[in-house]
Design a protein around this motif. Structure first.
Motif, PDB file in Angstrom:
ATOM      1  N   TYR A   1       0.319  -1.145   0.080  1.00  0.00           N
ATOM      2  CA  TYR A   1      -0.519  -0.014  -0.142  1.00  0.00           C
ATOM      3  C   TYR A   1       0.807   1.294   0.034  1.00  0.00           C
ATOM      4  O   TYR A   1       0.022   2.129   0.274  1.00  0.00           O
ATOM      5  N   LEU A   2       2.585   0.893  -0.307  1.00  0.00           N
ATOM      6  CA  LEU A   2       3.308   2.106  -0.364  1.00  0.00           C
ATOM      7  C   LEU A   2       2.676   2.874  -1.997  1.00  0.00           C
ATOM      8  O   LEU A   2       3.077   1.885  -3.191  1.00  0.00           O
ATOM      9  N   ASN A   3       2.928   3.933  -2.421  1.00  0.00           N
ATOM     10  CA  ASN A   3       2.422   4.671  -3.714  1.00  0.00           C
ATOM     11  C   ASN A   3       2.387   5.474  -3.615  1.00  0.00           C
ATOM     12  O   ASN A   3       1.669   7.159  -2.543  1.00  0.00           O
ATOM     13  N   GLY A   4       3.919   5.863  -4.403  1.00  0.00           N
ATOM     14  CA  GLY A   4       4.112   6.964  -5.316  1.00  0.00           C
ATOM     15  C   GLY A   4       5.213   8.212  -3.825  1.00  0.00           C
ATOM     16  O   GLY A   4       5.086   9.635  -3.894  1.00  0.00           O
ATOM     17  N   MET A   5       5.715   7.574  -3.180  1.00  0.00           N
ATOM     18  CA  MET A   5       6.884   7.516  -2.533  1.00  0.00           C
ATOM     19  C   MET A   5       7.691   8.060  -2.260  1.00  0.00           C
ATOM     20  O   MET A   5       8.601   7.188  -3.607  1.00  0.00           O
ATOM     21  N   VAL A   6       8.776   8.581  -1.857  1.00  0.00           N
ATOM     22  CA  VAL A   6      10.115   9.074  -2.183  1.00  0.00           C
ATOM     23  C   VAL A   6      10.635   8.263  -1.211  1.00  0.00           C
ATOM     24  O   VAL A   6      10.540   8.805   0.101  1.00  0.00           O
ATOM     25  N   MET A   7      11.979   7.489  -1.044  1.00  0.00           N
ATOM     26  CA  MET A   7      11.968   7.059  -0.240  1.00  0.00           C
ATOM     27  C   MET A   7      13.723   7.453   0.354  1.00  0.00           C
ATOM     28  O   MET A   7      14.288   7.051  -1.033  1.00  0.00           O
ATOM     29  N   ASP A   8      13.473   8.023   1.120  1.00  0.00           N
ATOM     30  CA  ASP A   8      15.332   8.863   0.831  1.00  0.00           C
ATOM     31  C   ASP A   8      15.830   8.405   1.771  1.00  0.00           C
ATOM     32  O   ASP A   8      16.369   8.631   2.947  1.00  0.00           O
ATOM     33  N   THR A   9      16.743   7.481   0.959  1.00  0.00           N
ATOM     34  CA  THR A   9      18.376   7.021   1.581  1.00  0.00           C
ATOM     35  C   THR A   9      19.170   7.762   1.435  1.00  0.00           C
ATOM     36  O   THR A   9      19.908   7.613   1.086  1.00  0.00           O
ATOM     37  N   ASN A  10      19.722   9.131   2.665  1.00  0.00           N
ATOM     38  CA  ASN A  10      19.657   9.776   2.416  1.00  0.00           C
ATOM     39  C   ASN A  10      20.716   9.781   4.338  1.00  0.00           C
ATOM     40  O   ASN A  10      21.354  11.047   4.921  1.00  0.00           O
ATOM     41  N   GLY A  11      20.264   9.249   5.025  1.00  0.00           N
ATOM     42  CA  GLY A  11      21.233   9.066   6.210  1.00  0.00           C
ATOM     43  C   GLY A  11      20.110  10.091   7.265  1.00  0.00           C
ATOM     44  O   GLY A  11      20.261  10.486   8.378  1.00  0.00           O
ATOM     45  N   GLY A  12      18.954  10.651   6.962  1.00  0.00           N
ATOM     46  CA  GLY A  12      18.875  12.014   7.700  1.00  0.00           C
ATOM     47  C   GLY A  12      19.155  13.036   7.412  1.00  0.00           C
ATOM     48  O   GLY A  12      19.202  14.755   7.632  1.00  0.00           O
ATOM     49  N   LYS A  13      20.004  13.340   5.876  1.00  0.00           N
ATOM     50  CA  LYS A  13      20.764  14.392   5.643  1.00  0.00           C
ATOM     51  C   LYS A  13      19.973  16.160   4.984  1.00  0.00           C
ATOM     52  O   LYS A  13      19.967  16.835   5.256  1.00  0.00           O
ATOM     53  N   VAL A  14      18.444  15.324   4.279  1.00  0.00           N
ATOM     54  CA  VAL A  14      17.304  16.237   3.918  1.00  0.00           C
ATOM     55  C   VAL A  14      16.630  15.232   4.880  1.00  0.00           C
ATOM     56  O   VAL A  14      16.050  14.133   4.181  1.00  0.00           O
ATOM     57  N   MET A  15      15.565  15.775   5.057  1.00  0.00           N
ATOM     58  CA  MET A  15      14.271  15.438   5.528  1.00  0.00           C
ATOM     59  C   MET A  15      12.988  16.172   5.315  1.00  0.00           C
ATOM     60  O   MET A  15      12.831  17.229   5.447  1.00  0.00           O
ATOM     61  N   MET A  16      12.277  15.410   4.407  1.00  0.00           N
ATOM     62  CA  MET A  16      10.813  16.226   4.086  1.00  0.00           C
ATOM     63  C   MET A  16       9.855  15.834   4.535  1.00  0.00           C
ATOM     64  O   MET A  16      10.012  14.114   5.018  1.00  0.00           O
TER      65      MET A  16
END
Ligand SMILES: NC(=O)c1ccc[n+]([C@@H]2O[C@H](COP(=O)([O-])OP(=O)(O)OC[C@H]3O[C@@H](n4cnc5c(N)ncnc54)[C@H](O)[C@@H]3O)[C@@H](O)[C@H]2O)c1
Length: 255
Positions: free
Chosen positions: A240-255
């Motif tokens: 049921y995850l759809n249209g997501m961006v998974m920010d695999t950036n260690g928390g550098k950018v949080m949106m």
């Protein structure tokens, strides 16, 4: 990664850019789950080597040559995946990148066109070719690989790369919006600078330390840390995850 998603066993997964780096890790990670993997790349020898590794550990994979910027080549690669592996359940678009850091005013138009074609046109063409077959899957998934460069702004990238990766994210959302009714989910994984062999060769240890210092976790990721998220997105747990961006950036950018 150990086999933790039994539902992925036997599923057919096409991974572009699978000859090296993040794409190769993604191909190996799906094979470890028992999926049947098509390793798609312009570098035929590199893709064949990844397939050899997968086969040596008992996995099932084929190497398929393609240029993601060429529609005929992409259609042919998807057709070969279907004929050799019997269907298509998951498309991962990892082929991408850019040549050098640049500013707009010193970027030749040809370089702009080449970079946008590799990242954005390539993702579009692969999705276009795959969608009719993903519709038949019942558990279709598109997972695009974008970048932190498409999420936030920094001078240490290329404008063509940043713009095309932002385009990949919006294309992914458009696909999520329009394909949901066909049982296909579409999500993107947006890595930060990653310790692939290519990046390790390009950057000095001081440079890697500088970038790491800006990340809350004070280190850069291994490519496997993106591959595990991609595999999760293909699993039933992410249905049921759809249209997501998974920010695999260690928390550098949080949106
Ligand atoms: N490594 C990073 O630091 C990083 C960070 C953020 C995002 N990304 C993104 O992750 C993805 C993988 O990055 P990587 O560092 O593993 O890249 P890489 O350069 O190590 O590998 C890219 C692969 O794509 C293939 N390729 C290039 N042009 C192609 C074409 N026209 N058709 C088919 N295949 C082609 C190459 O042969 C290669 O195997 C890319 O989309 C990249 O933009 C990487």
């Amino acid at each position: 990664m150990a086999a933790v998603y039994p539902e992925l066993s036997g599923r057919v997964v096409a991974v572009t850019g699978a000859a090296q780096g993040i794409g190769a890790c993604i191909a190996r990670a799906f094979a470890q789950q028992g999926a049947r993997v098509a390793a798609l790349d312009i570098d035929q020898a590199g893709a064949a080597e990844v397939v050899r590794e997968i086969s040596a550990t008992g996995g099932k994979a084929i190497a398929v040559a393609l240029d993601v910027t060429d529609e005929t080549s992409v259609q042919g690669a998807i057709a070969r995946t279907l004929s050799e592996l019997g269907g298509l359940d998951v498309l991962v678009t990892s082929a991408g990148g850019y040549g050098r850091l640049a500013n707009v005013e010193d970027m030749p138009v040809e370089e702009w066109d080449r970079t946008v074609a590799l990242n954005l046109r390539g993702t579009f063409l692969c999705c276009k070719a795959a969608i009719p077959h993903l519709k038949k899957s019942g558990a279709g998934r598109i997972i695009t690989i974008s970048s932190i460069s498409g999420r936030t702004i920094s001078s240490s990238t290329s404008p063509a790369y940043a713009a095309s990766k932002a385009g990949v994210i919006q294309l992914t959302r458009f696909l999520a919006y329009t394909l949901g009714e066909h049982g296909i989910t579409c999500n993107s994984v947006a890595p930060i600078t990653t310790l692939t062999p290519r990046v390790k060769a390009l950057r000095t240890p001081q440079n890697i330390a500088q970038i790491s210092a800006q990340v809350p976790m004070k280190r850069l990721p291994d490519p496997d840390e993106h591959a595990s998220v991609v595999v999760f997105l293909a699993s039933d747990g992410a249905s049921y995850l759809n249209g997501m961006v998974m920010d695999t950036n260690g928390g550098k950018v949080m949106m």
